[in-house]
Design an enzyme around this catalytic site. Structure first.
Site, PDB file in Angstrom:
ATOM      1  N   ASP A  67      -3.294  -1.324  -2.753  1.00 37.02           N
ATOM      2  CA  ASP A  67      -3.899  -0.285  -3.452  1.00 37.02           C
ATOM      3  C   ASP A  67      -4.291  -0.258  -4.920  1.00 37.02           C
ATOM      4  OD1 ASP A  67      -3.406   1.111  -1.037  1.00 37.02           O
ATOM      5  OD2 ASP A  67      -2.127   2.939  -1.777  1.00 37.02           O
ATOM      6  N   HIS A 209       0.293  -3.216  -4.077  1.00 37.37           N
ATOM      7  CA  HIS A 209      -0.663  -3.093  -5.203  1.00 37.37           C
ATOM      8  C   HIS A 209      -1.108  -4.402  -5.785  1.00 37.37           C
ATOM      9  CE1 HIS A 209       1.833   0.664  -4.810  1.00 37.37           C
ATOM     10  NE2 HIS A 209       0.625   1.426  -5.345  1.00 37.37           N
TER      11      HIS A 209
HETATM   12 ZN   LIG Z   1      -2.666   4.259  -5.947  1.00 40.26          ZN
END
Ligand SMILES: [Zn+2]
Length: 242
Positions: A67, A209
């Site tokens: 993400d 991430h």
């Molecule tokens: Zn996020």
């Protein structure tokens, strides 16, 4: 059995779609949590309906998801590492990070990764109001489509924060996760790897991430270790079947 300490949040599905989820996943279907039954491999929905494994998936599989990118250096490094290893992943992009990183998005698409939507900026969608959520999500989808020629079908809401009302407005399949690497907090390759390996099981969706160097290092080490353990890496759409 690690019941309770690992509530798996996997997919929230638009009411019109029925999606079965892969493998041993404990899932959320239509916002209702799915709990694991005791024993091996029989995961049941709260209503008692048994989840089925996506057909055609042999052996153990796992989906790496990233993400908040794309990030100029970290995402580029990750794409290099995944390509070297012949592994595909899923990227949920933030619209505001796409500008200036179009080449990376193109590369993701060309390398066979699945690209999803993580809204435009990292706002908490249930607080933003349905109208502005739709605008933010649409704007991001359009940016992605302009680059890849494909409109994203999957979205991951920032903070995993979502409700059914938004789902129907946005009309995308919402994908959450089942293993949280806590990479954003740990920022240490070994700690991230250890945390994921402790929890990972067949059919899991791992949240990471691609905006931290330590996350990229950890992800590539996880690929190597889990490959040795017999896992195959798939994109989230391969874990979810209509
Ligand atoms: Zn996020």
């Amino acid at each position: 059995m690690k019941l309770g300490n690992k509530v798996k949040l996997l997919a929230v599905v638009c009411a019109a779609d029925v999606i079965l989820l892969g493998g041993l996943c404990r899932t959320v279907l239509g916002n209702r949590p799915v709990h694991a039954a005791a024993g091996n491999g029989a995961w049941v929905q709260e209503g008692g309906e048994t989840m089925e494994r996506a057909k055609g998936l042999e052996g153990k599989c796992v989906a790496l998801t990233f993400d908040d990118g794309p990030h100029k250096e970290c995402t580029a490094q990750l794409l290099d590492g995944l390509k070297e290893r012949g592994v595909r992943a899923t990227f949920f992009l933030m619209g505001q990070n796409i500008e200036g990183n179009e080449e990376l998005v193109k590369r993701m698409h060309d390398d066979g990764h699945l690209i999803g939507n993580h809204s435009f900026s990292h706002v908490q969608l249930t607080k933003a109001g349905a109208r502005s959520v739709c605008q933010a999500v649409d704007r991001t989808s359009m940016m992605i489509e302009d680059i890849t020629g494909e409109r994203p079908q999957y979205m991951r809401p920032p903070f995993g924060d979502w409700n059914e009302e938004l789902e129907c407005d946005v009309g995308m399949t919402t994908v959450l996760w089942s293993v949280d690497s806590l990479d954003w907090k740990l920022r240490n390759k070994n700690k991230i790897v250890k945390r994921v390996l402790k929890d990972v099981e067949d059919g899991d969706i791992i949240l990471m991430h691609d905006i931290f160097p330590t996350s990229v290092q950890a992800a590539l080490e996880l690929v190597d270790t889990l490959t040795r353990q017999g896992y195959t890496f798939v994109t989230v759409d391969e874990l979810l079947i209509d």
